[in-house]
Write a protein that holds these residues in place. Structure first.
Motif, PDB file in Angstrom:
ATOM      1  N   ALA A  65       0.854  -1.191   0.000  1.00  7.75           N
ATOM      2  CA  ALA A  65       0.000   0.000   0.000  1.00  7.75           C
ATOM      3  C   ALA A  65       0.888   1.239   0.000  1.00  7.75           C
ATOM      4  CB  ALA A  65      -0.898  -0.010   1.230  1.00  7.75           C
ATOM      5  N   LEU A  66       0.700   2.101  -0.971  1.00 10.63           N
ATOM      6  CA  LEU A  66       1.504   3.320  -1.089  1.00 10.63           C
ATOM      7  C   LEU A  66       0.577   4.532  -1.104  1.00 10.63           C
ATOM      8  CD1 LEU A  66       3.993   1.841  -3.698  1.00 10.63           C
ATOM      9  CD2 LEU A  66       4.582   2.534  -1.351  1.00 10.63           C
ATOM     10  N   LEU A  67       0.825   5.424  -0.166  1.00 10.44           N
ATOM     11  CA  LEU A  67      -0.062   6.553   0.071  1.00 10.44           C
ATOM     12  C   LEU A  67       0.045   7.606  -1.031  1.00 10.44           C
ATOM     13  CD1 LEU A  67      -2.022   7.715   2.203  1.00 10.44           C
ATOM     14  CD2 LEU A  67      -0.024   8.657   3.382  1.00 10.44           C
ATOM     15  N   ARG A  68      -1.097   8.144  -1.449  1.00 13.86           N
ATOM     16  CA  ARG A  68      -1.151   9.245  -2.403  1.00 13.86           C
ATOM     17  C   ARG A  68      -2.106  10.299  -1.865  1.00 13.86           C
ATOM     18  NH1 ARG A  68       2.505   6.683  -3.691  1.00 13.86           N
ATOM     19  NH2 ARG A  68       3.072   5.749  -5.681  1.00 13.86           N
ATOM     20  N   ASN A  78       2.968  12.764  -4.300  1.00 11.00           N
ATOM     21  CA  ASN A  78       3.623  11.536  -3.845  1.00 11.00           C
ATOM     22  C   ASN A  78       4.074  11.655  -2.387  1.00 11.00           C
ATOM     23  OD1 ASN A  78       3.401   9.834  -6.073  1.00 11.00           O
ATOM     24  ND2 ASN A  78       5.109  10.843  -7.098  1.00 11.00           N
ATOM     25  N   PRO A  79       4.200  10.529  -1.715  1.00  9.06           N
ATOM     26  CA  PRO A  79       4.522  10.553  -0.286  1.00  9.06           C
ATOM     27  C   PRO A  79       5.837  11.259   0.048  1.00  9.06           C
ATOM     28  CG  PRO A  79       4.580   8.309  -1.148  1.00  9.06           C
ATOM     29  CD  PRO A  79       3.964   9.162  -2.186  1.00  9.06           C
ATOM     30  N   ASP A  80       6.824  11.159  -0.837  1.00 13.55           N
ATOM     31  CA  ASP A  80       8.104  11.813  -0.543  1.00 13.55           C
ATOM     32  C   ASP A  80       7.922  13.316  -0.321  1.00 13.55           C
ATOM     33  OD1 ASP A  80       9.577   9.507  -0.585  1.00 13.55           O
ATOM     34  OD2 ASP A  80      10.039   9.648  -2.721  1.00 13.55           O
ATOM     35  N   VAL A 121       2.242  -2.650   4.649  1.00  6.98           N
ATOM     36  CA  VAL A 121       1.967  -1.263   5.042  1.00  6.98           C
ATOM     37  C   VAL A 121       3.248  -0.660   5.609  1.00  6.98           C
ATOM     38  CG1 VAL A 121       0.672   0.207   6.651  1.00  6.98           C
ATOM     39  CG2 VAL A 121      -0.493  -1.682   5.476  1.00  6.98           C
ATOM     40  N   ASN A 122       3.587   0.535   5.142  1.00  3.09           N
ATOM     41  CA  ASN A 122       4.773   1.240   5.641  1.00  3.09           C
ATOM     42  C   ASN A 122       4.456   1.962   6.947  1.00  3.09           C
ATOM     43  OD1 ASN A 122       6.861   1.094   3.308  1.00  3.09           O
ATOM     44  ND2 ASN A 122       4.935   1.646   2.283  1.00  3.09           N
ATOM     45  N   LEU A 123       5.334   1.817   7.903  1.00  4.17           N
ATOM     46  CA  LEU A 123       5.195   2.548   9.166  1.00  4.17           C
ATOM     47  C   LEU A 123       6.288   3.598   9.245  1.00  4.17           C
ATOM     48  CD1 LEU A 123       4.621  -0.136  11.953  1.00  4.17           C
ATOM     49  CD2 LEU A 123       2.902   1.161  10.688  1.00  4.17           C
ATOM     50  N   GLY A 242      12.501  -2.115  -6.838  1.00  8.52           N
ATOM     51  CA  GLY A 242      12.999  -1.318  -7.958  1.00  8.52           C
ATOM     52  C   GLY A 242      13.464  -2.133  -9.148  1.00  8.52           C
ATOM     53  N   ILE A 243      12.875  -3.309  -9.329  1.00 12.22           N
ATOM     54  CA  ILE A 243      13.218  -4.127 -10.500  1.00 12.22           C
ATOM     55  C   ILE A 243      12.555  -3.508 -11.738  1.00 12.22           C
ATOM     56  CG2 ILE A 243      12.974  -6.398 -11.590  1.00 12.22           C
ATOM     57  CD1 ILE A 243      14.752  -6.689  -9.224  1.00 12.22           C
ATOM     58  N   GLU A 244      13.368  -2.974 -12.623  1.00 10.46           N
ATOM     59  CA  GLU A 244      12.828  -2.323 -13.824  1.00 10.46           C
ATOM     60  C   GLU A 244      13.169  -3.095 -15.097  1.00 10.46           C
ATOM     61  OE1 GLU A 244      14.191   1.726 -13.819  1.00 10.46           O
ATOM     62  OE2 GLU A 244      12.964   2.269 -12.067  1.00 10.46           O
TER      63      GLU A 244
HETATM   64  P1  C2E Z   1       9.072   2.470  -0.084  1.00  9.00           P
HETATM   65  O1  C2E Z   1       8.270   1.901   1.011  1.00  9.00           O
HETATM   66  O2  C2E Z   1      10.477   2.017  -0.225  1.00  9.00           O
HETATM   67  O3  C2E Z   1       8.230   2.192  -1.401  1.00  9.00           O
HETATM   68  C1  C2E Z   1       8.786   1.925  -2.641  1.00  9.00           C
HETATM   69  C2  C2E Z   1       8.843   3.165  -3.494  1.00  9.00           C
HETATM   70  O4  C2E Z   1       9.533   2.865  -4.700  1.00  9.00           O
HETATM   71  C3  C2E Z   1       7.461   3.662  -3.934  1.00  9.00           C
HETATM   72  O5  C2E Z   1       7.514   5.077  -4.083  1.00  9.00           O
HETATM   73  C4  C2E Z   1       7.307   3.006  -5.286  1.00  9.00           C
HETATM   74  O6  C2E Z   1       6.390   3.673  -6.131  1.00  9.00           O
HETATM   75  C5  C2E Z   1       8.709   3.112  -5.819  1.00  9.00           C
HETATM   76  N1  C2E Z   1       9.007   2.083  -6.810  1.00  9.00           N
HETATM   77  C6  C2E Z   1       8.529   0.825  -6.877  1.00  9.00           C
HETATM   78  N2  C2E Z   1       9.058   0.147  -7.922  1.00  9.00           N
HETATM   79  C7  C2E Z   1       9.907   1.003  -8.537  1.00  9.00           C
HETATM   80  C8  C2E Z   1      10.762   0.891  -9.697  1.00  9.00           C
HETATM   81  O7  C2E Z   1      10.845  -0.141 -10.353  1.00  9.00           O
HETATM   82  N3  C2E Z   1      11.493   1.986 -10.005  1.00  9.00           N
HETATM   83  C9  C2E Z   1      11.425   3.152  -9.293  1.00  9.00           C
HETATM   84  N4  C2E Z   1      12.190   4.167  -9.701  1.00  9.00           N
HETATM   85  N5  C2E Z   1      10.632   3.285  -8.187  1.00  9.00           N
HETATM   86  C10 C2E Z   1       9.884   2.226  -7.821  1.00  9.00           C
HETATM   87  P2  C2E Z   1       6.371   5.997  -3.480  1.00  9.00           P
HETATM   88  O8  C2E Z   1       5.043   5.368  -3.679  1.00  9.00           O
HETATM   89  O9  C2E Z   1       6.593   7.370  -4.028  1.00  9.00           O
HETATM   90  O10 C2E Z   1       6.687   5.994  -1.935  1.00  9.00           O
HETATM   91  C11 C2E Z   1       7.883   6.541  -1.448  1.00  9.00           C
HETATM   92  C12 C2E Z   1       8.075   6.239   0.009  1.00  9.00           C
HETATM   93  O11 C2E Z   1       7.078   6.899   0.798  1.00  9.00           O
HETATM   94  C13 C2E Z   1       7.928   4.767   0.355  1.00  9.00           C
HETATM   95  O12 C2E Z   1       9.113   4.090   0.038  1.00  9.00           O
HETATM   96  C14 C2E Z   1       7.646   4.839   1.833  1.00  9.00           C
HETATM   97  O13 C2E Z   1       8.834   4.985   2.550  1.00  9.00           O
HETATM   98  C15 C2E Z   1       6.849   6.117   1.935  1.00  9.00           C
HETATM   99  N6  C2E Z   1       5.424   5.774   2.049  1.00  9.00           N
HETATM  100  C16 C2E Z   1       4.540   5.439   1.078  1.00  9.00           C
HETATM  101  N7  C2E Z   1       3.323   5.193   1.610  1.00  9.00           N
HETATM  102  C17 C2E Z   1       3.435   5.360   2.941  1.00  9.00           C
HETATM  103  C18 C2E Z   1       2.532   5.239   4.051  1.00  9.00           C
HETATM  104  O14 C2E Z   1       1.350   4.878   3.918  1.00  9.00           O
HETATM  105  N8  C2E Z   1       3.032   5.518   5.292  1.00  9.00           N
HETATM  106  C19 C2E Z   1       4.342   5.885   5.476  1.00  9.00           C
HETATM  107  N9  C2E Z   1       4.740   6.140   6.720  1.00  9.00           N
HETATM  108  N10 C2E Z   1       5.205   5.982   4.465  1.00  9.00           N
HETATM  109  C20 C2E Z   1       4.769   5.731   3.214  1.00  9.00           C
END
Ligand code: C2E
Ligand code: MG
Ligand code: MG
Ligand code: MG
Length: 296
Positions: A65-68, A78-80, A121-123, A242-244
């Motif tokens: 689950a990735l938050l938007r 994006n979460p960053d 789920v990311n904490l 990050g497998i692309e």
């Molecule tokens: P993360 O937990 O390490 O999540 C993986 C990030 O890498 C995600 O970015 C995802 O979209 C991206 N990603 C996945 N596959 C690839 C790929 O093949 N290539 C590239 N370049 N990127 C890839 P996203 O969604 O922007 O999330 C970034 C970070 O934000 C997450 O890193 C996590 O640390 C945080 N995050 C996201 N959702 C939540 C949440 O619900 N709660 C908390 N506390 N943090 C969150």
């Protein structure tokens, strides 16, 4: 100097945000922060899901689950861009509780279509140090009726800077039956000594190592090989993020990696798209080919 400030911020579980290293206020972030207070009550937050695949067979095993944030003016954020703010002002606590409930609800709903699918789920560090975290997790499990073993909580190494206290929280979460995974492994202040002492189920090798595969010295190859060996020796599952590229997937599979995650297999998708594209593989991909586009 700046490194030290970042280190101190990380230690305290508060990332750099509204104030930069020179303690100046960034007006763009201030307005974003004001908006963030309304995001949860106005229902502007949503979860996207990215498939995590079993190596070799390439079958989906889990969804992260990735938050938007669907911001009324800025579009999809994006979460960053906002998790750091939410950590600083504490909003990550109610937001994180919502993420847990929503992800568990969704995973429970997907069981009919895909039995055994688990959800990650990311904490955040701030959430991790809330004394009532185990209750918040239990509440999400109870209200969704999701089996605890189908929930994996991802934490970063920075929460383990304080190992004795972290071990207590991890133990309480482990007792609920949920799985615990170390995210972005290799980027934090790793201390290998804790790995075998904590009730961890797996680790996720950070995508920076995958990105660097194929460079002349072969450093990334060696690091991935070593981490994989270490993890498997300690009975930890290994996910590579990050497998692309197919070559990256092949490398990891040849080493015996357990799970693959990355754009090659699936991008993060809104729930409805995840359901269509990841859970129910297309029977006839032709349906999605633009009829005006000539086919090769
Ligand atoms: P993360 O937990 O390490 O999540 C993986 C990030 O890498 C995600 O970015 C995802 O979209 C991206 N990603 C996945 N596959 C690839 C790929 O093949 N290539 C590239 N370049 N990127 C890839 P996203 O969604 O922007 O999330 C970034 C970070 O934000 C997450 O890193 C996590 O640390 C945080 N995050 C996201 N959702 C939540 C949440 O619900 N709660 C908390 N506390 N943090 C969150
Ligand atoms: Mg993660
Ligand atoms: Mg990660
Ligand atoms: Mg990350």
């Amino acid at each position: 100097q700046a490194d030290m400030a970042m280190y101190e911020a990380k230690r305290a579980g508060r990332p750099m945000g509204v104030f930069d290293t020179h303690a100046q206020i960034n007006p763009q972030l201030v307005s974003l922060e004001a908006d963030l207070h309304r995001a949860l009550p106005q229902q502007e937050l949503e979860l996207h899901y990215q498939g995590i695949y079993r190596a070799g067979v390439r079958e989906v095993a889990a969804a992260e689950a990735l938050l938007r944030w669907r911001h009324p003016d800025r579009g999809l954020v994006n979460p960053d861009e906002f998790i750091g703010l939410a950590e600083t002002n504490g909003l990550i606590v109610p937001i994180g509780a919502w993420v847990l409930r929503e992800a568990c609800r969704q995973a429970a709903a997907w069981q009919a279509q895909q039995p055994g699918l688990s959800v990650n789920v990311n904490l955040s560090a701030r959430q991790f140090w809330q004394p009532d975290l185990p209750e918040v997790v239990l509440d999400a499990l109870n209200s969704s009726r999701l089996s605890p073993h189908l929930l994996t909580l991802e934490i970063t190494e920075s929460v383990l800077l304080d190992v004795p206290d972290a071990a207590q929280t991890l133990g309480a979460l482990h007792a609920l039956g949920v799985r615990l995974s170390l995210d972005d492994f290799g980027t934090g202040y790793s201390s290998l000594s804790y790995l075998h002492r904590l009730p961890l189920h797996g680790l996720k090798i950070d995508r920076s190592f995958i990105r660097d595969l194929g460079q002349a010295q072969g450093v990334a190859e060696n690091i991935i090989r070593a981490v994989m060996l270490l993890a498997h020796t300690l009975n930890l599952h290994v996910t590579t993020e990050g497998i692309e590229l197919e070559a990256q997937a092949g490398f990891v599979e040849a080493l015996g990696g357990d799970h693959l995650q990355g754009y090659l297999l699936a991008r993060p998708l809104p729930a409805a798209d995840f359901e269509r594209q990841v859970l129910t593989p297309n029977q006839s991909t032709e349906l999605h080919v633009d009829p005006l586009k000539p086919t090769a």
